[in-house]
Design an enzyme around this catalytic site. Structure first.
Site, PDB file in Angstrom:
ATOM      1  N   SER A   1       0.855  -1.188   0.000  1.00 17.59           N
ATOM      2  CA  SER A   1       0.000   0.000   0.000  1.00 17.59           C
ATOM      3  C   SER A   1       0.887   1.232   0.000  1.00 17.59           C
ATOM      4  CB  SER A   1      -0.894   0.021   1.246  1.00 17.59           C
ATOM      5  OG  SER A   1      -1.532   1.277   1.417  1.00 17.59           O
TER       6      SER A   1
ATOM      7  N   TYR B   1      -2.550   0.256  10.405  1.00 18.65           N
ATOM      8  CA  TYR B   1      -2.609  -0.234   9.018  1.00 18.65           C
ATOM      9  C   TYR B   1      -1.299   0.055   8.294  1.00 18.65           C
ATOM     10  CZ  TYR B   1      -3.904  -0.600   4.113  1.00 18.65           C
ATOM     11  OH  TYR B   1      -3.943  -0.933   2.782  1.00 18.65           O
TER      12      TYR B   1
END
Length: 269
Positions: A167, A180
């Site tokens: 990501s 995250y």
């Protein structure tokens, strides 16, 4: 160890440069056996469809078996081939069985795309510890389980390709995203460490998407974080954009190792 159930298509393609009937775009890359986790939606689904159109045989794993079957049916309707397997990447034995069954069925595995991930964002002071644990289990342990399952096969074959879907969170931290982003930085670090340690015959790639249209935001349980994500995702790109990047990395000749690709909307900064 029991083999995965619900195999949708059992044809094991021989290496070929012939495109699948009706496939677009055509590919000059020999057909490969490609395993994809988190393949029931979003980036995983788009990637499965793209690679199958190019003539690769895809082996699809995810928790939602009904969705996997839909994907496999779409692939087969377009002339491709796919196997499906209900898979929880947090279960190390299940991931090992998923990989071993594919290798036994097709005689080899060429690529594993560790794509499964969740994103239940929240501020740290919200103390959503259960969500923290889930992200660590799926985004980090799930990746490690895929590496551990596929590596012996790649080493025995003397070839293979690990591809991690990380990501943009591996490169920058945003409010509500501390845990995250930490898991995605871990995914980046594990994949880069793997690249440095392995023999060059095994290729290693990290793809880091920016804001992509997906169901990831559906896992956010914190209402403030959910609302912030709605605004953040105002500019997004389709999952097919990430599938294109993955296809590019996989399609390079054996002596070319695409180590990292960052793909984000042009308006994202």
């Amino acid at each position: 160890m029991p083999a995965p159930r619900a195999q949708a298509a059992i044809a094991a393609p021989e290496a070929t440069t012939e495109p699948v009937p009706g496939a677009a775009p055509e590919s000059s890359t020999p057909s490969k056996v490609i395993l994809i986790t988190g393949a029931s939606s979003g980036i995983g689904r788009a990637t499965a469809q793209r690679l199958a159109r190019e003539g690769h045989h895809v082996v699809l794993g995810a928790r939602r078996e009904d969705r996997l079957i839909e994907v496999a049916q779409e692939i087969e309707a377009a002339g491709g081939t796919a196997d499906v397997c209900r898979l929880d990447v947090t279960d190390r034995a299940a991931v090992t069985a998923f990989v071993n069954a594919a290798a036994e069925r097709h005689g080899r595995i060429d690529v594993i795309i560790n794509n499964a991930g969740i994103m239940p964002l929240s501020r740290l002071d919200a103390l959503q510890a259960d969500d923290w644990d889930r992200m660590i289990d799926v985004n980090v342990r799930g990746l490690l389980h895929g590496i551990a399952a596929a590596l012996p096969h790649f080493q025995r074959q003397g070839s293979g390709h690990f591809l991690t879907v990380a990501s943009i969170g591996a490169h920058q931290v945003v409010p509500t995203g501390a845990v995250y982003c930490a898991t995605k930085y871990a995914a980046w670090a594990l994949t880069e460490g793997l690249r440095l340690e392995l023999d060059p015959s095994i290729r290693v790639t990290t793809v880091s998407p920016g804001v992509v249209e997906s169901e990831l935001a559906d896992s956010i349980t914190d209402e403030a974080a959910r609302e912030a994500m709605r605004a953040y995702r105002a500019d997004s790109i389709p999952p097919s954009s990430i599938a294109d990047a993955i296809s590019y990395a996989i399609g390079q000749p054996p002596g070319v190792d695409v180590n990292e690709i960052v793909v984000r909307p042009a308006r994202q900064r």
